[in-house]
Design a protein around this motif. Structure first.
Motif, PDB file in Angstrom:
ATOM      1  N   ILE A   1       0.837  -1.206   0.000  1.00 10.49           N
ATOM      2  CA  ILE A   1       0.000   0.000   0.000  1.00 10.49           C
ATOM      3  C   ILE A   1       0.871   1.254   0.000  1.00 10.49           C
ATOM      4  O   ILE A   1       1.947   1.277   0.598  1.00 10.49           O
ATOM      5  N   ILE A   2       0.412   2.271  -0.733  1.00 10.14           N
ATOM      6  CA  ILE A   2       0.973   3.617  -0.576  1.00 10.14           C
ATOM      7  C   ILE A   2      -0.077   4.360   0.254  1.00 10.14           C
ATOM      8  O   ILE A   2      -1.177   4.634  -0.223  1.00 10.14           O
ATOM      9  N   PRO A   3       0.228   4.619   1.518  1.00 11.41           N
ATOM     10  CA  PRO A   3      -0.789   5.178   2.408  1.00 11.41           C
ATOM     11  C   PRO A   3      -1.021   6.675   2.195  1.00 11.41           C
ATOM     12  O   PRO A   3      -0.230   7.344   1.527  1.00 11.41           O
ATOM     13  N   ALA A   4      -2.098   7.161   2.783  1.00  7.02           N
ATOM     14  CA  ALA A   4      -2.384   8.597   2.730  1.00  7.02           C
ATOM     15  C   ALA A   4      -2.297   9.159   4.143  1.00  7.02           C
ATOM     16  O   ALA A   4      -2.269   8.438   5.122  1.00  7.02           O
ATOM     17  N   HIS A   5      -2.258  10.470   4.185  1.00  5.71           N
ATOM     18  CA  HIS A   5      -2.187  11.195   5.448  1.00  5.71           C
ATOM     19  C   HIS A   5      -3.085  12.407   5.228  1.00  5.71           C
ATOM     20  O   HIS A   5      -3.324  12.815   4.093  1.00  5.71           O
ATOM     21  N   ILE A   6      -3.551  13.015   6.304  1.00  5.31           N
ATOM     22  CA  ILE A   6      -4.457  14.168   6.182  1.00  5.31           C
ATOM     23  C   ILE A   6      -3.833  15.302   5.346  1.00  5.31           C
ATOM     24  O   ILE A   6      -4.536  16.117   4.753  1.00  5.31           O
ATOM     25  N   ASP A   7      -2.480  15.338   5.233  1.00  2.00           N
ATOM     26  CA  ASP A   7      -1.831  16.402   4.449  1.00  2.00           C
ATOM     27  C   ASP A   7      -2.250  16.369   2.969  1.00  2.00           C
ATOM     28  O   ASP A   7      -2.062  17.334   2.237  1.00  2.00           O
TER      29      ASP A   7
END
Length: 255
Positions: free
Chosen positions: A84-90
């Motif tokens: 997975i390439i995760p996400a962040h709130i940024d």
């Protein structure tokens, strides 16, 4: 050569993330090498596969910014054969930051060139909007899966999404296909659910997946444990449905 599939619908709550996570897990169990890209600032696909979202330092945002290469962001998930390439709130800020960039719709496509051949399937979980993030996903993708909830307003907004897909095909990505429309949250006891299924099949016949995702308590419980439905309860209706969808996609793409 990996196939890139975006999972998109600008309506929220239709089962996009549920489909992204569980389709990825199902393809992985069927021995396909899968990369899931979380392109939604809510980062639910990341937490749904057990990633601690707050500790993500390199994710989809950095890939779109081209400040890091995808290889830097790839994390091995607990699901077999799934990275997975995760996400962040940024990721929320990316739409504003890319606005002035040249070729802003192609940022994800360019970034994925280097890893496309390393996977059988790359799935992109899109944000519930038709903004620049989703546009990047559709420009990078070979095809799109559109989840449709078996509820009253199901077809509302579908026309708008299909028009967006048409304009992406015309301007940015002439090879973009519709992988299929996926009926989700189906409850056989409800007359309305059955009407929506009939309506969608009548209008879109061959474009609709044969697999229908049924309402299933286990499906909504699994993410709170950071697990796919396959890991959480492999015997549940939800697991059976998503494995069936994965098989349908594999069969469709091996012809």
């Amino acid at each position: 050569m990996g196939k890139i599939i975006a999972i998109a619908n600008q309506k929220g709550g239709v089962g996009k993330t549920t489909t992204s996570v569980n389709l990825a897990a199902s393809l992985g169990v069927l021995e396909k090498k899968v990369l899931l890209i979380d392109a939604d600032p809510q980062a639910n696909a990341s937490s749904g596969l057990g990633i601690d979202v707050d500790s993500v330092e390199i994710g989809t945002y950095q890939i779109l910014e081209h400040s890091n290469i995808p290889e830097d962001a790839i994390v091995t998930s607990s699901s077999p054969n799934v990275d997975i390439i995760p996400a962040h709130i940024d990721l929320v800020a990316i739409e504003i930051e890319l606005v002035d960039k040249e070729n802003r719709e192609y940022m994800l496509k360019q970034a994925l060139e280097s890893i496309k051949d390393k996977y059988d399937y790359i799935l992109i979980d899109c944000a519930p909007s038709l903004g620049l993030l989703t546009l990047n996903a559709l420009t990078a993708a070979d095809s799109v899966v559109i989840p449709i909830q078996c509820e009253y307003f199901a077809l509302e907004g579908l026309g708008k999404l299909l028009n967006t897909i048409k304009s992406v095909q015309k301007i940015h990505n002439p090879n973009l296909d519709i992988e299929g429309l996926l009926l989700t949250m189906y409850d056989s006891r409800l007359r309305l659910s059955n009407q929506v299924v009939e309506e969608v099949q009548k209008h879109f016949n061959d474009m609709v997946f044969k697999t229908i995702i049924q309402r299933n308590v286990k499906l909504s419980e699994a993410p709170s444990f950071g697990e796919s439905i396959i890991a959480f309860d492999a015997t549940s209706k939800g697991a059976t449905n998503y494995l069936s969808l994965a098989e349908e996609i594999i069969k469709k793409n091996s012809n």
